[in-house]
Motif scaffolding. Structure first.
Motif, PDB file in Angstrom:
ATOM      1  N   PHE A  24      -5.102  17.874  25.710  1.00 20.98           N
ATOM      2  CA  PHE A  24      -6.283  17.027  25.508  1.00 20.98           C
ATOM      3  C   PHE A  24      -6.248  15.858  26.501  1.00 20.98           C
ATOM      4  N   ALA A  25      -5.085  15.211  26.587  1.00 17.66           N
ATOM      5  CA  ALA A  25      -4.961  14.060  27.494  1.00 17.66           C
ATOM      6  C   ALA A  25      -5.166  14.496  28.946  1.00 17.66           C
ATOM      7  N   LEU A  26      -4.575  15.629  29.316  1.00 18.82           N
ATOM      8  CA  LEU A  26      -4.705  16.108  30.696  1.00 18.82           C
ATOM      9  C   LEU A  26      -6.163  16.457  31.024  1.00 18.82           C
ATOM     10  N   VAL A  27      -6.824  17.138  30.081  1.00 20.01           N
ATOM     11  CA  VAL A  27      -8.211  17.547  30.332  1.00 20.01           C
ATOM     12  C   VAL A  27      -9.106  16.312  30.443  1.00 20.01           C
ATOM     13  N   LEU A  28      -8.864  15.328  29.575  1.00 23.51           N
ATOM     14  CA  LEU A  28      -9.669  14.092  29.643  1.00 23.51           C
ATOM     15  C   LEU A  28      -9.538  13.436  31.019  1.00 23.51           C
ATOM     16  N   GLY A  29      -8.286  13.390  31.502  1.00 23.99           N
ATOM     17  CA  GLY A  29      -8.026  12.729  32.785  1.00 23.99           C
ATOM     18  C   GLY A  29      -8.563  13.499  33.978  1.00 23.99           C
ATOM     19  N   ALA A  30      -8.716  14.828  33.835  1.00 15.45           N
ATOM     20  CA  ALA A  30      -9.050  15.635  35.020  1.00 15.45           C
ATOM     21  C   ALA A  30     -10.433  16.278  34.939  1.00 15.45           C
ATOM     22  N   ALA A  31     -11.173  16.006  33.845  1.00 10.08           N
ATOM     23  CA  ALA A  31     -12.426  16.739  33.598  1.00 10.08           C
ATOM     24  C   ALA A  31     -13.418  16.637  34.742  1.00 10.08           C
ATOM     25  N   ALA A  43      -5.431  24.625  31.090  1.00  8.44           N
ATOM     26  CA  ALA A  43      -5.171  24.135  29.730  1.00  8.44           C
ATOM     27  C   ALA A  43      -4.446  25.203  28.924  1.00  8.44           C
ATOM     28  N   LEU A  44      -4.884  26.462  29.086  1.00  7.46           N
ATOM     29  CA  LEU A  44      -4.267  27.574  28.341  1.00  7.46           C
ATOM     30  C   LEU A  44      -2.791  27.718  28.729  1.00  7.46           C
ATOM     31  N   LEU A  45      -2.539  27.620  30.038  1.00 12.03           N
ATOM     32  CA  LEU A  45      -1.162  27.754  30.526  1.00 12.03           C
ATOM     33  C   LEU A  45      -0.283  26.623  29.984  1.00 12.03           C
ATOM     34  N   VAL A  46      -0.799  25.391  30.099  1.00 14.24           N
ATOM     35  CA  VAL A  46       0.003  24.238  29.651  1.00 14.24           C
ATOM     36  C   VAL A  46       0.258  24.340  28.141  1.00 14.24           C
ATOM     37  N   GLN A  47      -0.806  24.690  27.391  1.00 11.01           N
ATOM     38  CA  GLN A  47      -0.659  24.802  25.928  1.00 11.01           C
ATOM     39  C   GLN A  47       0.455  25.804  25.581  1.00 11.01           C
ATOM     40  N   SER A  48       0.409  26.983  26.235  1.00 10.46           N
ATOM     41  CA  SER A  48       1.382  28.046  25.923  1.00 10.46           C
ATOM     42  C   SER A  48       2.806  27.609  26.258  1.00 10.46           C
TER      43      SER A  48
END
Ligand SMILES: C[S@@+](CC[C@H](N)C(=O)[O-])C[C@H]1O[C@@H](n2cnc3c(N)ncnc32)[C@H](O)[C@@H]1O
Length: 260
Positions: A24-31, A43-48
């Motif tokens: 969530f934090a990464l996506v917010l910063g890079a959206a 996001a999928l890769l990082v989550q996994s």
């Protein structure tokens, strides 16, 4: 960590939450800097990966690490599968249940004894002149079929439906061994010379209690890879196979009456 040992699902959920917060934090910063598709796959890769790492740090058994790794992709597939027919998912679920029902219930996954270990067990039977062998949780029954015959009677008990069915069919075809669709905990082991298990750390204390209650003096409980916590085995056999298998041998030396 006792809570996690009893309820590993709590650790698995916590791992996904920690990974989700990071994503969530990464996506917010890079959206506003990346294309939506690149963001989604990253996001999928990082989550996994993060979920799997946290699961490992929490010390959960290895199959939970795989679940942590694969769960985000399964969720994504479920969310985006609107156009796909539903039956393959249903069928997949049923097959997984039939194969792995004991993994969730007993915390015992399906992995199989290798050839070197089966040979070691055969030589152990020979050394002790043992006649009756039982594999509690026999999987596809490879060990049972290998040890049956030449004056020995080998039995397997297994509850996972599909696994048992395959083992029973193979035994019938090869005419070796006896495969019972039966629970470990209700199986009578009082007349066995060697009782073999390859389970997980979880059931070992209760299993040893069962062995002490039921097994006859002079018989042997052999556990592949998992010792009984806090108990010195009579012997440990270290094999020179690739996974450096350890067999923990517990000799039932005292009369059962003394335990009661
Ligand atoms: C790690 S596998 C070992 C298979 C086999 N003994 C071998 O070494 O190749 C453990 C097996 O135990 C079975 N199992 C787990 N709990 C059981 C129970 N309560 N009763 C019968 N089988 C069980 C699982 O379904 C699985 O097939």
């Amino acid at each position: 960590m006792k809570l996690l040992r009893s309820y590993p699902i709590i650790g698995a959920i916590a791992a996904q939450i920690v990974a989700g917060a990071l994503v969530f934090a990464l996506v917010l910063g890079a959206a506003d800097r990346f294309d939506a598709r690149i963001l989604f796959w990253s996001a999928l890769l990082v989550q996994s990966v993060v979920a799997a790492l946290v699961t490992k740090l929490l010390g959960l058994p290895v199959w939970w690490i795989w679940i942590g790794l694969c769960f985000p992709a399964a969720m994504a597939l479920a969310l985006y599968a609107g156009d796909l027919p539903a039956w393959p998912f249903g069928l997949g679920f049923v097959v997984l249940y039939l194969l792995f029902s004991n993994t969730a219930r007993e915390r015992v996954p399906l992995y199989l004894t290798n050839r070197a270990t089966t040979e070691a067990l055969a030589s152990l039977m020979q050394q002790r002149n043992a006649r009756r062998f039982i594999d509690l949780g026999s999987g596809f029954g490879g060990v049972v079929r290998a040890l049956d015959g030449e004056g020995r009677q080998a039995t397997g008990v297994e509850t996972a439906p599909l696994v048992w069915l395959v083992s029973a069919i193979l035994s019938k075809i090869q005419r070796r061994g006896r495969m019972l669709r039966q629970d470990i905990w209700t199986t009578d082991i009082s007349d066995q010379d060697v009782v073999y298990v390859f389970l997980s750390p979880e059931p070992m204390p209760a299993l040893y209690d069962k062995a002490r209650r039921e097994m006859k003096p002079g018989s042997l409980l052999v556990s592949n890879s998992f010792g009984v916590p806090g108990l010195k085995p009579s012997e440990i056999w270290e094999l020179s196979d690739r996974r450096k298998t350890r067999l923990y041998l517990y000799e039932m030396s005292e009369p059962r009456a003394a335990e009661e």
